[in-house]
Write an enzyme that holds these catalytic residues in place. Structure first.
Site, PDB file in Angstrom:
ATOM      1  N   LYS A 173      -9.952   4.399   2.333  1.00 17.92           N
ATOM      2  CA  LYS A 173      -8.667   5.011   1.986  1.00 17.92           C
ATOM      3  C   LYS A 173      -7.523   4.025   2.191  1.00 17.92           C
ATOM      4  O   LYS A 173      -6.696   3.809   1.299  1.00 17.92           O
ATOM      5  CB  LYS A 173      -8.425   6.258   2.839  1.00 17.92           C
ATOM      6  CG  LYS A 173      -7.040   6.883   2.628  1.00 17.92           C
ATOM      7  CD  LYS A 173      -6.804   8.057   3.546  1.00 17.92           C
ATOM      8  CE  LYS A 173      -6.355   7.630   4.913  1.00 17.92           C
ATOM      9  NZ  LYS A 173      -4.963   8.000   5.225  1.00 17.92           N
ATOM     10  N   ASN A 174      -7.453   3.424   3.383  1.00 12.16           N
ATOM     11  CA  ASN A 174      -6.326   2.549   3.695  1.00 12.16           C
ATOM     12  C   ASN A 174      -6.312   1.300   2.823  1.00 12.16           C
ATOM     13  O   ASN A 174      -5.247   0.766   2.513  1.00 12.16           O
ATOM     14  CB  ASN A 174      -6.343   2.171   5.177  1.00 12.16           C
ATOM     15  CG  ASN A 174      -6.004   3.356   6.073  1.00 12.16           C
ATOM     16  OD1 ASN A 174      -5.402   4.333   5.622  1.00 12.16           O
ATOM     17  ND2 ASN A 174      -6.401   3.288   7.327  1.00 12.16           N
ATOM     18  N   ARG A 186       2.859   7.915   4.577  1.00 12.65           N
ATOM     19  CA  ARG A 186       3.484   6.684   5.046  1.00 12.65           C
ATOM     20  C   ARG A 186       3.153   5.480   4.167  1.00 12.65           C
ATOM     21  O   ARG A 186       3.973   4.577   3.999  1.00 12.65           O
ATOM     22  CB  ARG A 186       3.043   6.369   6.479  1.00 12.65           C
ATOM     23  CG  ARG A 186       3.890   7.004   7.529  1.00 12.65           C
ATOM     24  CD  ARG A 186       3.856   6.201   8.824  1.00 12.65           C
ATOM     25  NE  ARG A 186       4.523   4.937   8.712  1.00 12.65           N
ATOM     26  CZ  ARG A 186       5.824   4.758   8.895  1.00 12.65           C
ATOM     27  NH1 ARG A 186       6.603   5.776   9.154  1.00 12.65           N
ATOM     28  NH2 ARG A 186       6.364   3.560   8.805  1.00 12.65           N
ATOM     29  N   CYS A 207      11.498   9.092   8.873  1.00 14.06           N
ATOM     30  CA  CYS A 207      11.402   8.595  10.244  1.00 14.06           C
ATOM     31  C   CYS A 207      12.449   7.519  10.490  1.00 14.06           C
ATOM     32  O   CYS A 207      12.990   6.905   9.584  1.00 14.06           O
ATOM     33  CB  CYS A 207      10.019   8.021  10.524  1.00 14.06           C
ATOM     34  SG  CYS A 207       9.669   6.504   9.638  1.00 14.06           S
ATOM     35  N   ARG A 221       6.745   3.653  14.315  1.00 16.88           N
ATOM     36  CA  ARG A 221       5.754   3.036  13.426  1.00 16.88           C
ATOM     37  C   ARG A 221       6.521   2.088  12.511  1.00 16.88           C
ATOM     38  O   ARG A 221       6.643   2.299  11.317  1.00 16.88           O
ATOM     39  CB  ARG A 221       4.986   4.104  12.639  1.00 16.88           C
ATOM     40  CG  ARG A 221       4.177   5.013  13.514  1.00 16.88           C
ATOM     41  CD  ARG A 221       3.391   6.033  12.727  1.00 16.88           C
ATOM     42  NE  ARG A 221       2.198   5.443  12.123  1.00 16.88           N
ATOM     43  CZ  ARG A 221       1.314   6.155  11.425  1.00 16.88           C
ATOM     44  NH1 ARG A 221       1.489   7.442  11.238  1.00 16.88           N
ATOM     45  NH2 ARG A 221       0.268   5.576  10.903  1.00 16.88           N
ATOM     46  N   MET A 233       9.345   0.295  10.453  1.00 17.92           N
ATOM     47  CA  MET A 233       9.682  -0.324   9.179  1.00 17.92           C
ATOM     48  C   MET A 233      10.488  -1.598   9.392  1.00 17.92           C
ATOM     49  O   MET A 233      10.662  -2.390   8.477  1.00 17.92           O
ATOM     50  CB  MET A 233      10.496   0.648   8.316  1.00 17.92           C
ATOM     51  CG  MET A 233       9.677   1.645   7.513  1.00 17.92           C
ATOM     52  SD  MET A 233       8.560   0.877   6.316  1.00 17.92           S
ATOM     53  CE  MET A 233       9.721   0.253   5.108  1.00 17.92           C
ATOM     54  N   LEU A 261       9.725  -4.223  10.852  1.00 21.65           N
ATOM     55  CA  LEU A 261       8.903  -5.412  10.642  1.00 21.65           C
ATOM     56  C   LEU A 261       8.818  -5.742   9.151  1.00 21.65           C
ATOM     57  O   LEU A 261       8.870  -6.915   8.759  1.00 21.65           O
ATOM     58  CB  LEU A 261       7.499  -5.202  11.216  1.00 21.65           C
ATOM     59  CG  LEU A 261       7.435  -4.945  12.723  1.00 21.65           C
ATOM     60  CD1 LEU A 261       6.005  -4.648  13.147  1.00 21.65           C
ATOM     61  CD2 LEU A 261       7.963  -6.152  13.496  1.00 21.65           C
ATOM     62  N   ASP A 288      -7.851   4.879  15.001  1.00 22.40           N
ATOM     63  CA  ASP A 288      -8.271   5.960  14.116  1.00 22.40           C
ATOM     64  C   ASP A 288      -9.658   6.505  14.446  1.00 22.40           C
ATOM     65  O   ASP A 288     -10.127   7.436  13.786  1.00 22.40           O
ATOM     66  CB  ASP A 288      -8.237   5.505  12.656  1.00 22.40           C
ATOM     67  CG  ASP A 288      -6.835   5.543  12.077  1.00 22.40           C
ATOM     68  OD1 ASP A 288      -5.938   6.127  12.712  1.00 22.40           O
ATOM     69  OD2 ASP A 288      -6.625   4.979  10.985  1.00 22.40           O
ATOM     70  N   ARG A 337      -7.042  14.409   3.185  1.00 21.48           N
ATOM     71  CA  ARG A 337      -6.315  13.148   3.064  1.00 21.48           C
ATOM     72  C   ARG A 337      -7.217  11.949   3.347  1.00 21.48           C
ATOM     73  O   ARG A 337      -6.925  10.844   2.890  1.00 21.48           O
ATOM     74  CB  ARG A 337      -5.127  13.111   4.033  1.00 21.48           C
ATOM     75  CG  ARG A 337      -4.020  14.107   3.722  1.00 21.48           C
ATOM     76  CD  ARG A 337      -2.842  13.928   4.667  1.00 21.48           C
ATOM     77  NE  ARG A 337      -2.503  12.520   4.763  1.00 21.48           N
ATOM     78  CZ  ARG A 337      -2.451  11.826   5.905  1.00 21.48           C
ATOM     79  NH1 ARG A 337      -2.735  12.422   7.053  1.00 21.48           N
ATOM     80  NH2 ARG A 337      -2.126  10.561   5.908  1.00 21.48           N
TER      81      ARG A 337
END
Length: 423
Positions: A22-23, A94, A118, A123, A125, A127, A308, A400
């Site tokens: 998925k990722n 995300r 967010c 987490r 952003m 960066l 995960d 998901r």
């Protein structure tokens, strides 16, 4: 709303095919924006997140077709002329922020909603922003949207991430493929998904070296062309299903599984008394003998133990012999599954980012509620080992990240079904 009903107590046997990651797929799909020629992905997973990314790309003007029952995704961005990623789509996932780098590289400007509304520091952003600004972008946050412009074009740069962020590494890599000059990205993420993205981009004509190490070098090119690329196996789905026979007993072969995708995880399974052996088709998993042993787990960036798989590992350790300590170092609020496991009789104490699990002889089936994607599957795994019936509600999270989870578990002998409920 659907629920999943699991009746525990039976050993498992058979084979489970592992889907594409998925990722990885969610990262590869935005790469189509970097070229006007077609990009085709094979071994794609059939998940709701993939449909969300499809909708986002289509809103940007790309053409996306699901072929072969969804396992092939054919994309073309020759008419992708809209550089605005709207909040109504981005808020659902995300990974939507991964269109920022490609849009900026293609159009010289982009307007992308902050994911989920967010703050930049959560987490982070920041960066992504730091890296793209180093390439020459000017980025401003206005009314929940990142407004990015590169008035003089993107130019190669030396960039060092303060944290080896997967998403930031991916966004910067994609943007840098079309920047002028050489980009050197230090403290880059090393995950298999990074290597898979680099492999795909190289097949499109990008010049990338060092993927899989802490330093990635990208030599910008004028244009990228089309390609066909197979999505690598999903290591989180792989690890999840490896835990099924570890929890319930029996022996299961995971088709397409690879130890190199989960070396730290496999080491912990070995320590717990779970045998993992390579076969011609993948990996075979079974308990060595008797009760699972308690082990300590600390989540880390790759190649460490994946965050995960922390919830699923906790389900295994609930009936282990002894006391296990799980330390979560990647994400806050990653122990939300703990109260639900305790409803099944687990003995768990949580203090900040550490959970102490004292093994019990047996879990007991109970009605439980999924709080997120990985928590939902951890409760299903716990149900496989529990006495009686476990009813997991709010399982829409599962869609998901896991395709056909009921069919796959039923195929190895699990007593599991998905039902419609009124709750």
């Amino acid at each position: 709303m659907d629920s999943i009903v699991v009746t525990g107590g039976g050993a498992l046997s058979g084979q489970i095919p592992i889907a594409g990651a998925k990722n990885a797929c969610l990262t590869l799909m935005p790469a189509t924006l970097l070229s006007k020629e077609p990009l085709t992905l094979t071994n794609a997973p059939r998940l709701s997140d993939i449909k969300t990314m499809t909708a986002l790309l289509e809103s940007l003007g790309a053409e996306v077709s699901a072929l072969a029952d969804g396992s092939v995704i054919a994309m073309s961005s020759h008419n992708a002329d809209n550089p605005v990623a709207d909040y109504e789509i981005v808020r659902k996932m995300r990974a939507s922020n991964l269109v920022l780098g490609p849009l900026l590289a293609r159009h010289g400007h982009a307007v992308v909603s902050m994911p989920g509304g967010c703050a930049i520091g959560t987490r982070p952003m920041d960066l992504h922003i730091h890296g793209l600004e180093a390439l020459g972008a000017e980025i401003e946050l206005k009314e929940g949207y990142l407004h990015a412009n590169a008035p003089r074009g993107l130019k190669g740069a030396q960039i060092e991430l303060r944290f080896a962020s997967v998403g930031a590494t991916e966004n910067i890599m994609m943007a840098a493929t079309l920047a002028k000059g050489t980009t050197v990205l230090k403290n880059a993420a090393r995950e298999p998904e990074i290597i898979d993205l680099a492999t795909c981009l190289r097949s499109m004509g990008a010049q990338i070296d060092g993927d899989g190490t802490g330093t990635i070098t990208i030599q910008g090119v004028d244009r990228l062309h089309g390609a066909t690329h197979p999505v690598l196996p999903d290591r989180i789905e792989l690890g999840t299903y490896m835990l099924a026979p570890a929890i319930a007993g029996g022996e299961v072969e995971l088709l397409g599984g690879r130890i190199d995708l989960l070396s730290a995880f496999c080491e912990k399974l070995d320590e717990a008394g779970i045998a993992v052996t390579e076969t011609e088709k993948g990996l075979k998993v079974a308990r060595r003998n008797g009760q699972v042993k308690a082990v300590n787990v600390k989540t880390e960036v790759f190649p460490g133990f994946p965050t995960d798989l922390q919830a699923q590992m906790m389900a295994l350790l609930c009936t282990a012999d002894g006391v296990s300590v799980l330390e979560e170092t990647i994400f806050e609020n990653r122990f939300m599954h703990t109260p639900e496991l305790m409803r099944m009789g687990a003995q768990i104490e949580v203090h900040g980012g550490t959970a102490t699990v004292t093994g019990v002889d047996k879990l007991k089936g109970a009605p439980v509620m999924a709080t997120d994607l990985r928590a939902s599957v951890s409760l299903i795994l716990a149900g496989l080992a529990a006495e009686g019936e476990t009813v997991v509600s709010r399982v829409y999270h599962l869609d998901r990240g896991y395709e056909h989870v009921v069919a796959k578990l039923r195929g190895i002998g699990a007593n599991i079904e998905r039902i419609k409920t009124n709750g």
